[in-house]
Design a protein around this motif. Structure first.
Motif, short mmCIF file in Angstrom:
data_model
loop_
_atom_site.label_atom_id
_atom_site.label_comp_id
_atom_site.label_asym_id
_atom_site.label_seq_id
_atom_site.Cartn_x
_atom_site.Cartn_y
_atom_site.Cartn_z
N PRO A 40 0.70 -1.23 -0.06
CA PRO A 40 0.23 0.11 0.08
C PRO A 40 0.78 1.26 -0.12
O PRO A 40 2.06 1.30 0.36
N PRO A 41 0.22 2.41 -0.60
CA PRO A 41 1.08 3.55 -0.60
C PRO A 41 1.28 4.11 0.91
O PRO A 41 0.46 3.98 1.34
N PRO A 42 2.32 4.94 0.89
CA PRO A 42 2.71 5.48 2.23
C PRO A 42 1.55 6.35 2.76
O PRO A 42 1.06 7.04 1.96
N GLY A 43 0.94 6.24 3.89
CA GLY A 43 -0.07 7.05 4.47
C GLY A 43 -1.25 6.16 4.35
O GLY A 43 -2.15 6.85 5.26
N THR A 44 -1.36 4.98 4.11
CA THR A 44 -2.46 4.03 4.09
C THR A 44 -2.67 3.87 5.66
O THR A 44 -1.91 3.37 6.25
N THR A 45 -4.03 3.80 5.94
CA THR A 45 -4.31 3.52 7.30
C THR A 45 -5.45 2.32 7.37
O THR A 45 -6.42 2.53 6.29
N PRO A 46 -5.63 1.66 8.49
CA PRO A 46 -6.91 0.92 8.51
C PRO A 46 -7.95 1.46 8.74
O PRO A 46 -8.12 2.68 9.24
N ARG A 47 -9.06 1.04 8.26
CA ARG A 47 -10.31 1.82 8.50
C ARG A 47 -11.16 1.21 9.69
O ARG A 47 -11.28 -0.20 10.04
N VAL A 48 -11.40 2.01 10.67
CA VAL A 48 -11.98 1.65 11.74
C VAL A 48 -13.35 2.01 11.91
O VAL A 48 -13.85 3.09 11.63
N LEU A 49 -14.21 1.20 11.96
CA LEU A 49 -15.59 1.19 11.83
C LEU A 49 -16.30 2.04 12.86
O LEU A 49 -15.66 2.01 14.20
N PRO A 50 -17.21 2.55 12.79
CA PRO A 50 -17.80 3.63 13.99
C PRO A 50 -17.96 2.76 15.31
O PRO A 50 -18.67 1.63 14.92
N GLY A 51 -17.40 3.04 16.38
CA GLY A 51 -17.75 2.42 17.70
C GLY A 51 -17.41 3.16 18.78
O GLY A 51 -17.35 4.53 18.74
N VAL A 52 -17.04 2.55 19.81
CA VAL A 52 -16.53 3.19 21.12
C VAL A 52 -15.01 2.98 21.21
O VAL A 52 -14.53 2.06 21.97
N ILE A 53 -14.50 3.82 20.64
CA ILE A 53 -12.83 3.38 20.70
C ILE A 53 -12.51 3.99 22.04
O ILE A 53 -12.59 5.23 22.42
N GLY A 54 -11.80 3.46 22.92
CA GLY A 54 -11.18 3.71 24.13
C GLY A 54 -12.42 3.57 25.03
O GLY A 54 -12.19 3.85 26.33
N GLN A 55 -13.60 2.99 24.85
CA GLN A 55 -14.69 2.98 25.71
C GLN A 55 -15.22 1.35 25.74
O GLN A 55 -16.53 1.32 25.69
N GLN A 56 -14.49 0.61 26.06
CA GLN A 56 -14.65 -0.59 26.02
C GLN A 56 -15.73 -1.10 27.15
O GLN A 56 -15.52 -0.60 28.32
#
Length: 222
Positions: A40-56
């Motif tokens: 993948p080209p530099p700068g490509t990042t994973p897609r994080v689906l909407p959710g509660v990041i950091g609020q498990q």
């Protein structure tokens, strides 16, 4: 919608699973699903689906869970349960989604995995999903959304590669993904071969654009 098999004990996280606080820091891992050998080209990042990041949701927390009946296109009734496990699962090209293992006691004691993003779990605090069936079906498709590199016709009659938003329709085991194209010259076409796919997000779009390649969004071209 049942996605994972049942088990009598909580599922342990895969050894390379990442936690919410650093889930965008690394794209290629042994649990990523990249069907091509193209870097993948530099700068490509994973897609994080909407959710509660950091609020498990805490282990042992009381929740309610349900399944979607694909035959009737309706949600089944909510049933009470207890959170006994959590992990982050990766789907196409690193798309990440939160999964929770929940133990229920109706009609019998049982453990299954539920996806809050799809509306299968509510806790009255972070997750309060809609009962809209169309919304659920749209989210299933959204989990499979990618940028697909496909051959598109040009004005002079030749063809060239371009990155188009698409929905992966083939199984993960197939060597070359097949996609349903959402925008661009091939919009609406089904079973289009896409030897290369990348995460569908702004960061990846910018990374592709910097390489000079043509890229389309759902509402036009970049």
């Amino acid at each position: 919608m049942q996605v994972y098999a049942s088990s009598s004990s909580p599922m342990s996280p895969p050894p390379f699973a990442r936690h919410p606080e650093n889930r965008q820091s690394q794209l290629l891992t042994p649990v990523s699903h990249f069907p091509s050998r193209m870097l993948p080209p530099p700068g490509t990042t994973p897609r994080v689906l909407p959710g509660v990041i950091g609020q498990q949701i805490s282990m042992g927390a009381a929740v309610e869970v349900r399944r979607f009946n694909m035959r009737t296109k309706e949600w089944m009734p909510w049933i009470p349960g207890i959170i006994i496990g959590h992990r982050i699962e990766r789907f196409h090209v690193g798309t990440e989604v939160d999964l929770y293992d929940v133990q229920t006691t109706y009609p019998n004691t049982w453990m299954e995995t539920y996806i809050p993003f799809l509306g299968e779990l509510r806790d009255g605090l972070y997750f309060n999903p809609s009962d809209n069936a169309r919304e659920m079906m749209d989210k299933v498709a959204d989990m499979k959304k990618v940028f697909a590199c496909v051959q598109v016709p040009s004005s002079n009659g030749s063809s060239a590669h371009a990155w188009l938003p698409a929905i992966v329709t083939s199984r993960r085991s197939e060597p070359v993904p097949q996609v349903y194209v959402l925008a661009g010259p091939l919009r609406g076409q089904k079973s289009v071969s896409a030897p290369h796919i990348l995460p569908y997000n702004i960061e990846t779009a910018e990374a592709i654009r910097k390489t000079g390649q043509a890229i389309y969004w759902e509402k036009g071209t970049d």
